[in-house]
Design a protein around this motif. Structure first.
Motif, short mmCIF file in Angstrom:
data_model
loop_
_atom_site.label_atom_id
_atom_site.label_comp_id
_atom_site.label_asym_id
_atom_site.label_seq_id
_atom_site.Cartn_x
_atom_site.Cartn_y
_atom_site.Cartn_z
N ALA A 181 0.93 -1.17 -0.10
CA ALA A 181 0.08 0.05 0.16
C ALA A 181 0.70 1.36 -0.19
CB ALA A 181 -0.87 -0.07 1.13
N ASP A 216 0.45 5.21 0.46
CA ASP A 216 -0.31 6.18 1.10
C ASP A 216 0.43 7.70 1.04
OD1 ASP A 216 -2.95 4.92 1.75
OD2 ASP A 216 -1.43 3.53 2.87
N GLU A 235 -0.95 -1.08 -4.51
CA GLU A 235 -2.25 -0.24 -3.84
C GLU A 235 -1.94 1.35 -4.11
OE1 GLU A 235 -3.83 -0.83 0.01
OE2 GLU A 235 -4.09 1.23 0.22
N ASP A 250 -7.45 2.58 -4.22
CA ASP A 250 -8.23 2.43 -2.76
C ASP A 250 -9.20 3.53 -2.97
OD1 ASP A 250 -9.01 1.62 -0.63
OD2 ASP A 250 -7.18 2.47 0.42
N LYS A 274 -12.14 3.74 -1.89
CA LYS A 274 -13.07 3.72 -0.87
C LYS A 274 -14.47 4.17 -1.17
CE LYS A 274 -9.88 3.47 3.06
NZ LYS A 274 -8.56 3.60 2.50
N HIS A 333 -10.07 -4.39 8.17
CA HIS A 333 -9.37 -3.34 8.07
C HIS A 333 -9.19 -2.31 9.39
CE1 HIS A 333 -7.93 0.65 6.04
NE2 HIS A 333 -7.17 0.20 6.80
N GLN A 365 -5.64 2.11 14.68
CA GLN A 365 -4.24 1.60 15.12
C GLN A 365 -3.71 2.34 16.15
OE1 GLN A 365 -1.63 1.10 11.40
NE2 GLN A 365 -3.43 0.70 10.23
N GLY A 389 -1.54 -1.81 9.84
CA GLY A 389 -0.85 -1.79 10.72
C GLY A 389 0.22 -3.11 10.79
N GLY A 413 1.40 -1.55 4.35
CA GLY A 413 2.03 -0.27 3.93
C GLY A 413 3.10 -0.23 4.73
N GLY A 414 3.06 0.90 5.74
CA GLY A 414 4.02 1.45 6.74
C GLY A 414 4.98 0.11 7.10
#
Ligand SMILES: O=C(CO)[C@H](O)[C@H](O)COP(=O)(O)O
Length: 210
Positions: A6, A8, A30, A59, A61, A134, A140, A167, A187-188
Protein backbone atom coordinates in the motif's frame (compact mmCIF):
# COMPACT_ATOMS: atom_id res chain seq x y z
CA UNK A 1 -1.63 -15.98 -0.35
CA UNK A 2 -0.56 -12.72 -2.05
CA UNK A 3 1.22 -9.59 -0.82
CA UNK A 4 -0.09 -6.10 -1.59
CA UNK A 5 2.07 -3.03 -1.04
CA UNK A 6 0.00 0.00 0.00
CA UNK A 7 1.37 3.38 -1.07
CA UNK A 8 -0.26 6.10 1.01
CA UNK A 9 2.23 8.86 1.77
CA UNK A 10 4.04 9.36 -1.53
CA UNK A 11 3.61 11.24 -4.78
CA UNK A 12 3.71 9.48 -8.16
CA UNK A 13 7.50 9.61 -8.79
CA UNK A 14 8.23 8.50 -5.20
CA UNK A 15 5.72 5.66 -5.55
CA UNK A 16 7.23 4.42 -8.80
CA UNK A 17 10.75 4.57 -7.31
CA UNK A 18 9.61 2.58 -4.31
CA UNK A 19 7.86 -0.09 -6.36
CA UNK A 20 10.98 -0.50 -8.54
CA UNK A 21 12.83 -1.62 -5.40
CA UNK A 22 10.31 -4.24 -4.31
CA UNK A 23 8.64 -5.20 -7.57
CA UNK A 24 9.76 -8.82 -7.43
CA UNK A 25 8.46 -9.35 -3.88
CA UNK A 26 4.88 -8.11 -4.29
CA UNK A 27 1.80 -9.19 -6.24
CA UNK A 28 -0.37 -6.07 -6.03
CA UNK A 29 0.47 -2.38 -5.70
CA UNK A 30 -2.14 -0.20 -4.02
CA UNK A 31 -2.61 3.42 -4.93
CA UNK A 32 -3.78 4.50 -1.48
CA UNK A 33 -6.65 6.86 -0.80
CA UNK A 34 -4.40 9.84 0.10
CA UNK A 35 -2.48 9.38 -3.18
CA UNK A 36 -5.72 9.34 -5.19
CA UNK A 37 -6.85 12.48 -3.35
CA UNK A 38 -3.58 14.25 -4.07
CA UNK A 39 -2.84 13.01 -7.57
CA UNK A 40 -6.12 11.71 -8.96
CA UNK A 41 -6.54 8.57 -11.09
CA UNK A 42 -3.43 9.67 -13.01
CA UNK A 43 -1.52 7.85 -10.24
CA UNK A 44 -3.26 4.59 -11.15
CA UNK A 45 -2.58 5.14 -14.85
CA UNK A 46 1.11 5.95 -14.41
CA UNK A 47 1.69 3.03 -12.02
CA UNK A 48 0.03 0.55 -14.40
CA UNK A 49 2.06 1.90 -17.31
CA UNK A 50 5.27 1.59 -15.28
CA UNK A 51 4.47 -1.93 -14.01
CA UNK A 52 2.11 -3.66 -16.46
CA UNK A 53 2.79 -7.07 -14.88
CA UNK A 54 1.75 -6.02 -11.38
CA UNK A 55 -1.89 -5.86 -10.38
CA UNK A 56 -2.85 -2.28 -9.46
CA UNK A 57 -5.49 -1.61 -6.81
CA UNK A 58 -7.19 1.78 -6.67
CA UNK A 59 -8.16 2.41 -3.04
CA UNK A 60 -11.07 4.71 -3.80
CA UNK A 61 -13.11 3.52 -0.77
CA UNK A 62 -16.25 4.16 -2.83
CA UNK A 63 -19.41 5.07 -0.92
CA UNK A 64 -21.80 6.16 -3.71
CA UNK A 65 -22.03 6.43 -7.51
CA UNK A 66 -20.20 3.12 -7.53
CA UNK A 67 -20.72 2.04 -11.13
CA UNK A 68 -19.35 5.34 -12.45
CA UNK A 69 -16.34 5.38 -10.14
CA UNK A 70 -15.45 1.76 -10.88
CA UNK A 71 -15.69 2.58 -14.59
CA UNK A 72 -13.30 5.56 -14.24
CA UNK A 73 -10.76 3.61 -12.15
CA UNK A 74 -10.94 0.72 -14.64
CA UNK A 75 -10.31 3.09 -17.54
CA UNK A 76 -7.25 4.40 -15.68
CA UNK A 77 -5.89 0.85 -15.54
CA UNK A 78 -6.93 -0.44 -12.10
CA UNK A 79 -7.27 -4.21 -11.81
CA UNK A 80 -8.99 -4.02 -8.42
CA UNK A 81 -11.16 -1.19 -7.03
CA UNK A 82 -12.25 -0.75 -3.42
CA UNK A 83 -15.69 0.07 -2.07
CA UNK A 84 -16.74 0.41 1.57
CA UNK A 85 -18.72 -2.40 3.18
CA UNK A 86 -20.82 0.30 4.85
CA UNK A 87 -22.13 1.46 1.44
CA UNK A 88 -25.71 0.73 0.39
CA UNK A 89 -26.38 -2.74 -1.03
CA UNK A 90 -27.37 -1.05 -4.29
CA UNK A 91 -23.95 0.62 -4.52
CA UNK A 92 -22.12 -2.66 -3.87
CA UNK A 93 -24.21 -4.42 -6.54
CA UNK A 94 -23.52 -1.54 -8.97
CA UNK A 95 -19.79 -1.83 -8.34
CA UNK A 96 -19.82 -5.59 -8.92
CA UNK A 97 -21.85 -5.22 -12.11
CA UNK A 98 -19.52 -2.57 -13.57
CA UNK A 99 -16.37 -4.46 -12.54
CA UNK A 100 -17.66 -7.59 -14.28
CA UNK A 101 -18.36 -5.54 -17.42
CA UNK A 102 -14.81 -4.14 -17.31
CA UNK A 103 -13.15 -7.47 -16.42
CA UNK A 104 -11.98 -6.04 -13.07
CA UNK A 105 -12.30 -7.05 -9.39
CA UNK A 106 -13.99 -5.44 -6.39
CA UNK A 107 -12.47 -5.43 -2.92
CA UNK A 108 -14.80 -4.46 -0.09
CA UNK A 109 -13.15 -2.61 2.78
CA UNK A 110 -14.91 -3.45 6.07
CA UNK A 111 -13.52 -0.42 7.93
CA UNK A 112 -16.08 0.85 10.49
CA UNK A 113 -18.54 -2.00 9.84
CA UNK A 114 -19.90 -3.06 13.25
CA UNK A 115 -21.31 -6.55 12.59
CA UNK A 116 -18.45 -7.84 10.46
CA UNK A 117 -19.65 -11.45 10.13
CA UNK A 118 -23.25 -10.60 9.16
CA UNK A 119 -22.17 -7.98 6.58
CA UNK A 120 -19.46 -10.24 5.15
CA UNK A 121 -22.07 -12.97 4.58
CA UNK A 122 -24.30 -10.53 2.67
CA UNK A 123 -21.43 -9.11 0.61
CA UNK A 124 -20.29 -12.60 -0.29
CA UNK A 125 -23.74 -13.28 -1.72
CA UNK A 126 -23.51 -10.09 -3.86
CA UNK A 127 -20.53 -11.59 -5.69
CA UNK A 128 -17.73 -9.29 -4.54
CA UNK A 129 -14.23 -10.60 -5.23
CA UNK A 130 -12.48 -9.75 -1.95
CA UNK A 131 -13.66 -8.93 1.55
CA UNK A 132 -11.01 -7.06 3.55
CA UNK A 133 -10.94 -6.50 7.29
CA UNK A 134 -9.13 -3.26 8.02
CA UNK A 135 -7.99 -1.41 11.10
CA UNK A 136 -7.51 2.15 9.88
CA UNK A 137 -4.83 4.52 11.14
CA UNK A 138 -7.13 6.08 13.73
CA UNK A 139 -7.83 2.76 15.48
CA UNK A 140 -4.26 1.53 15.01
CA UNK A 141 -3.29 4.57 17.08
CA UNK A 142 -5.26 3.16 20.03
CA UNK A 143 -3.77 -0.31 19.70
CA UNK A 144 -6.41 -2.15 17.70
CA UNK A 145 -5.83 -4.77 14.99
CA UNK A 146 -7.94 -6.95 12.68
CA UNK A 147 -6.89 -10.48 13.67
CA UNK A 148 -10.22 -11.43 15.29
CA UNK A 149 -12.21 -9.84 12.44
CA UNK A 150 -10.22 -11.90 9.94
CA UNK A 151 -11.18 -15.10 11.76
CA UNK A 152 -14.81 -13.91 11.82
CA UNK A 153 -15.03 -13.37 8.05
CA UNK A 154 -13.11 -16.57 7.30
CA UNK A 155 -15.85 -18.48 9.12
CA UNK A 156 -18.72 -17.11 6.99
CA UNK A 157 -17.32 -16.27 3.55
CA UNK A 158 -17.83 -19.00 0.94
CA UNK A 159 -16.93 -17.43 -2.43
CA UNK A 160 -14.99 -14.20 -2.00
CA UNK A 161 -11.29 -14.09 -1.23
CA UNK A 162 -10.36 -12.66 2.17
CA UNK A 163 -7.90 -9.85 2.83
CA UNK A 164 -6.48 -8.05 5.85
CA UNK A 165 -4.98 -4.58 6.26
CA UNK A 166 -3.93 -2.17 8.92
CA UNK A 167 -0.60 -1.85 10.69
CA UNK A 168 0.79 -5.26 9.71
CA UNK A 169 4.52 -5.50 10.44
CA UNK A 170 7.09 -8.28 10.00
CA UNK A 171 6.66 -9.19 13.69
CA UNK A 172 2.87 -9.54 13.43
CA UNK A 173 2.81 -11.20 10.01
CA UNK A 174 3.10 -14.79 11.36
CA UNK A 175 -0.14 -14.32 13.33
CA UNK A 176 -1.86 -12.99 10.19
CA UNK A 177 -0.58 -15.91 8.12
CA UNK A 178 -1.98 -18.38 10.68
CA UNK A 179 -5.49 -17.16 9.78
CA UNK A 180 -4.76 -17.82 6.07
CA UNK A 181 -6.14 -14.74 4.27
CA UNK A 182 -5.83 -14.73 0.48
CA UNK A 183 -4.34 -11.23 0.43
CA UNK A 184 -2.12 -9.48 2.99
CA UNK A 185 -1.98 -5.68 2.63
CA UNK A 186 1.05 -3.88 4.05
CA UNK A 187 1.88 -0.17 3.92
CA UNK A 188 4.12 1.25 6.65
CA UNK A 189 5.40 -2.25 7.51
CA UNK A 190 7.39 -1.98 4.27
CA UNK A 191 7.50 1.70 3.27
CA UNK A 192 8.38 2.89 6.78
CA UNK A 193 11.36 0.55 7.19
CA UNK A 194 15.00 1.58 6.81
CA UNK A 195 15.59 -1.32 4.39
CA UNK A 196 12.46 -1.47 2.24
CA UNK A 197 13.78 -4.28 0.03
CA UNK A 198 14.68 -6.50 2.99
CA UNK A 199 11.27 -5.93 4.63
CA UNK A 200 9.37 -6.82 1.44
CA UNK A 201 11.59 -9.81 0.74
CA UNK A 202 11.21 -11.23 4.27
CA UNK A 203 7.46 -10.73 4.15
CA UNK A 204 7.20 -12.47 0.79
CA UNK A 205 9.29 -15.37 2.15
CA UNK A 206 6.97 -15.85 5.17
CA UNK A 207 3.89 -15.59 2.95
CA UNK A 208 5.23 -18.17 0.50
CA UNK A 209 5.95 -20.56 3.36
CA UNK A 210 2.30 -20.02 4.26
O1 LIG B 1 -6.03 1.90 3.47
C1 LIG B 1 -5.18 2.28 4.24
C2 LIG B 1 -5.48 3.35 5.23
O2 LIG B 1 -6.83 3.74 5.17
C3 LIG B 1 -3.81 1.69 4.21
O3 LIG B 1 -3.40 1.56 2.88
C4 LIG B 1 -3.78 0.33 4.88
O4 LIG B 1 -4.15 0.50 6.25
C5 LIG B 1 -2.39 -0.30 4.84
O5 LIG B 1 -1.42 0.56 5.37
P1 LIG B 1 -0.69 0.28 6.78
O6 LIG B 1 -0.07 -1.10 6.68
O7 LIG B 1 0.36 1.37 6.86
O8 LIG B 1 -1.73 0.35 7.86
Amino acid sequence: MELQLALDLVDIPEGIKLVKEVESFIDVVEIGTPVVINEGLRAVKEMKEAFPDLKVLADLKIMDAAGYEVMKASEAGADIVTILGAAEDMSIKGAVEEAKKQGKKILVDMIAVKDIAARAKELDEFGVDYICVHTGYDLQAVGQNSFEDLKAIKSVVKNAKTAVAGGIKLETLPEVIKAQPDLVIVGGGITGQADIKAAASQMQKLIKQG
